[in-house]
Structure formats: C-alpha cells, structure tokens
Design a protein around this motif. Sequence first.
Motif, mmCIF file in Angstrom:
data_model
loop_
_atom_site.group_PDB
_atom_site.id
_atom_site.type_symbol
_atom_site.label_atom_id
_atom_site.label_comp_id
_atom_site.label_asym_id
_atom_site.label_seq_id
_atom_site.Cartn_x
_atom_site.Cartn_y
_atom_site.Cartn_z
ATOM 1 N N LEU A 23 42.646 39.086 41.695
ATOM 2 C CA LEU A 23 42.210 40.209 42.528
ATOM 3 C C LEU A 23 42.437 39.933 44.010
ATOM 4 N N GLY A 24 42.279 38.682 44.417
ATOM 5 C CA GLY A 24 42.525 38.325 45.814
ATOM 6 C C GLY A 24 43.981 38.490 46.203
ATOM 7 N N MET A 25 44.874 38.010 45.353
ATOM 8 C CA MET A 25 46.306 38.177 45.636
ATOM 9 C C MET A 25 46.691 39.651 45.603
ATOM 10 N N PHE A 26 46.121 40.395 44.669
ATOM 11 C CA PHE A 26 46.406 41.821 44.562
ATOM 12 C C PHE A 26 45.898 42.578 45.785
ATOM 13 N N SER A 27 44.717 42.207 46.286
ATOM 14 C CA SER A 27 44.171 42.905 47.450
ATOM 15 C C SER A 27 45.002 42.643 48.695
ATOM 16 N N ILE A 28 45.523 41.430 48.850
ATOM 17 C CA ILE A 28 46.403 41.147 49.989
ATOM 18 C C ILE A 28 47.691 41.943 49.856
ATOM 19 N N PHE A 29 48.249 41.990 48.677
ATOM 20 C CA PHE A 29 49.494 42.733 48.444
ATOM 21 C C PHE A 29 49.299 44.223 48.723
ATOM 22 N N ILE A 30 48.195 44.789 48.222
ATOM 23 C CA ILE A 30 47.926 46.208 48.433
ATOM 24 C C ILE A 30 47.618 46.483 49.907
ATOM 25 N N ARG A 56 28.185 26.900 37.817
ATOM 26 C CA ARG A 56 27.098 25.970 38.094
ATOM 27 C C ARG A 56 26.139 25.895 36.911
ATOM 28 N N LYS A 57 25.886 27.045 36.280
ATOM 29 C CA LYS A 57 24.926 27.101 35.178
ATOM 30 C C LYS A 57 25.467 26.450 33.904
ATOM 31 N N PHE A 58 26.735 26.740 33.564
ATOM 32 C CA PHE A 58 27.302 26.258 32.305
ATOM 33 C C PHE A 58 28.228 25.062 32.469
ATOM 34 N N LYS A 59 28.312 24.518 33.685
ATOM 35 C CA LYS A 59 29.130 23.337 33.982
ATOM 36 C C LYS A 59 30.584 23.538 33.552
ATOM 37 N N GLN A 60 31.192 24.589 34.078
ATOM 38 C CA GLN A 60 32.584 24.909 33.790
ATOM 39 C C GLN A 60 33.465 24.515 34.977
ATOM 40 N N ASN A 61 34.753 24.483 34.739
ATOM 41 C CA ASN A 61 35.714 24.193 35.800
ATOM 42 C C ASN A 61 36.224 25.484 36.419
ATOM 43 N N GLY A 62 36.860 25.357 37.579
ATOM 44 C CA GLY A 62 37.475 26.503 38.227
ATOM 45 C C GLY A 62 36.864 26.846 39.566
ATOM 46 N N LYS A 63 36.096 25.926 40.134
ATOM 47 C CA LYS A 63 35.447 26.208 41.409
ATOM 48 C C LYS A 63 36.473 26.433 42.513
ATOM 49 N N SER A 64 37.548 25.665 42.507
ATOM 50 C CA SER A 64 38.577 25.840 43.547
ATOM 51 C C SER A 64 39.296 27.175 43.378
ATOM 52 N N LEU A 65 39.519 27.603 42.129
ATOM 53 C CA LEU A 65 40.130 28.915 41.897
ATOM 54 C C LEU A 65 39.243 30.029 42.431
ATOM 55 N N ALA A 66 37.954 29.936 42.174
ATOM 56 C CA ALA A 66 37.031 30.966 42.645
ATOM 57 C C ALA A 66 36.935 30.969 44.164
ATOM 58 N N THR A 67 36.912 29.794 44.775
ATOM 59 C CA THR A 67 36.810 29.703 46.229
ATOM 60 C C THR A 67 38.051 30.276 46.905
ATOM 61 N N ILE A 68 39.224 29.896 46.425
ATOM 62 C CA ILE A 68 40.469 30.430 46.988
ATOM 63 C C ILE A 68 40.555 31.924 46.731
ATOM 64 N N GLY A 69 40.100 32.375 45.570
ATOM 65 C CA GLY A 69 40.090 33.798 45.260
ATOM 66 C C GLY A 69 39.178 34.583 46.178
ATOM 67 N N ILE A 70 37.996 34.040 46.456
ATOM 68 C CA ILE A 70 37.068 34.717 47.362
ATOM 69 C C ILE A 70 37.657 34.796 48.764
ATOM 70 N N LEU A 71 38.260 33.710 49.228
ATOM 71 C CA LEU A 71 38.874 33.722 50.559
ATOM 72 C C LEU A 71 40.019 34.728 50.647
ATOM 73 N N SER A 72 40.834 34.795 49.610
ATOM 74 C CA SER A 72 41.932 35.762 49.640
ATOM 75 C C SER A 72 41.409 37.196 49.523
ATOM 76 N N CYS A 73 40.294 37.399 48.833
ATOM 77 C CA CYS A 73 39.679 38.731 48.776
ATOM 78 C C CYS A 73 39.142 39.136 50.144
ATOM 79 N N VAL A 74 38.569 38.184 50.856
ATOM 80 C CA VAL A 74 38.071 38.482 52.205
ATOM 81 C C VAL A 74 39.238 38.838 53.121
ATOM 82 N N ILE A 75 40.330 38.097 53.026
ATOM 83 C CA ILE A 75 41.520 38.408 53.826
ATOM 84 C C ILE A 75 42.056 39.782 53.456
ATOM 85 N N GLY A 76 42.148 40.069 52.173
ATOM 86 C CA GLY A 76 42.632 41.366 51.719
ATOM 87 C C GLY A 76 41.722 42.514 52.097
ATOM 88 N N THR A 77 40.435 42.231 52.261
ATOM 89 C CA THR A 77 39.486 43.269 52.648
ATOM 90 C C THR A 77 39.612 43.597 54.136
#
Length: 85
Positions: A23-30, A56-77
């Motif tokens: 969604l972050g990459m898509f928002s920048i593109f749009i 954090r609750k279920f101890k899953q991986n992907g924190k860097s993906l979510a962080t980069i995604g949030i930053l790109s969503c903010v840029i796209g916004t």
Amino acid sequence: MTAKLNVIESPKVNNKAVLTLVLGMFSIFISIIMAFGFIPGIIGITVGLLALREMRKFKQNGKSLATIGILSCVIGTFLPVLFMI
C-alpha cells in the motif's frame, strides 16, 4: 521403511506488514500520477500500526516491512500536498 524428515519451520511473517509495504508503494505511485495517494496511504498507516501490534503480541517477523511500509504511506499521503505548494 519410512524416512523421518526434520522440518524446521521458519517464523511467520505478518501478512499485514507485507500489505502495508504494498500500500505504501502504491500510494507513492498514485501520488505521482494523480493526487489521490492519500487514500491508500491512510489505509496503509492504519494496517501497519495494526501489524506492529499483532507482531508484538504473537511474536511474528516483519517489523522492518511494516516500518518501511508506514514510512512510505506517510510519504504517499503528504506528497500531493507538496505538489500543491
């Protein structure tokens, strides 16, 4: 005879984190093509924050993906706002 295989499961990557990055990459593109990048950007920020909470609750991986995604969503916004100035 049956062979016993030792299967090592890798930790699960959160699907919402991947969705946030897309969604972050898509928002920048749009935002570059049209001025409607804030719509997927706001959705991506919300999904990203939910993903961080889930990881954090279920101890899953992907924190860097979510962080980069949030930053790109903010840029796209905020990119359409910069184009208007």
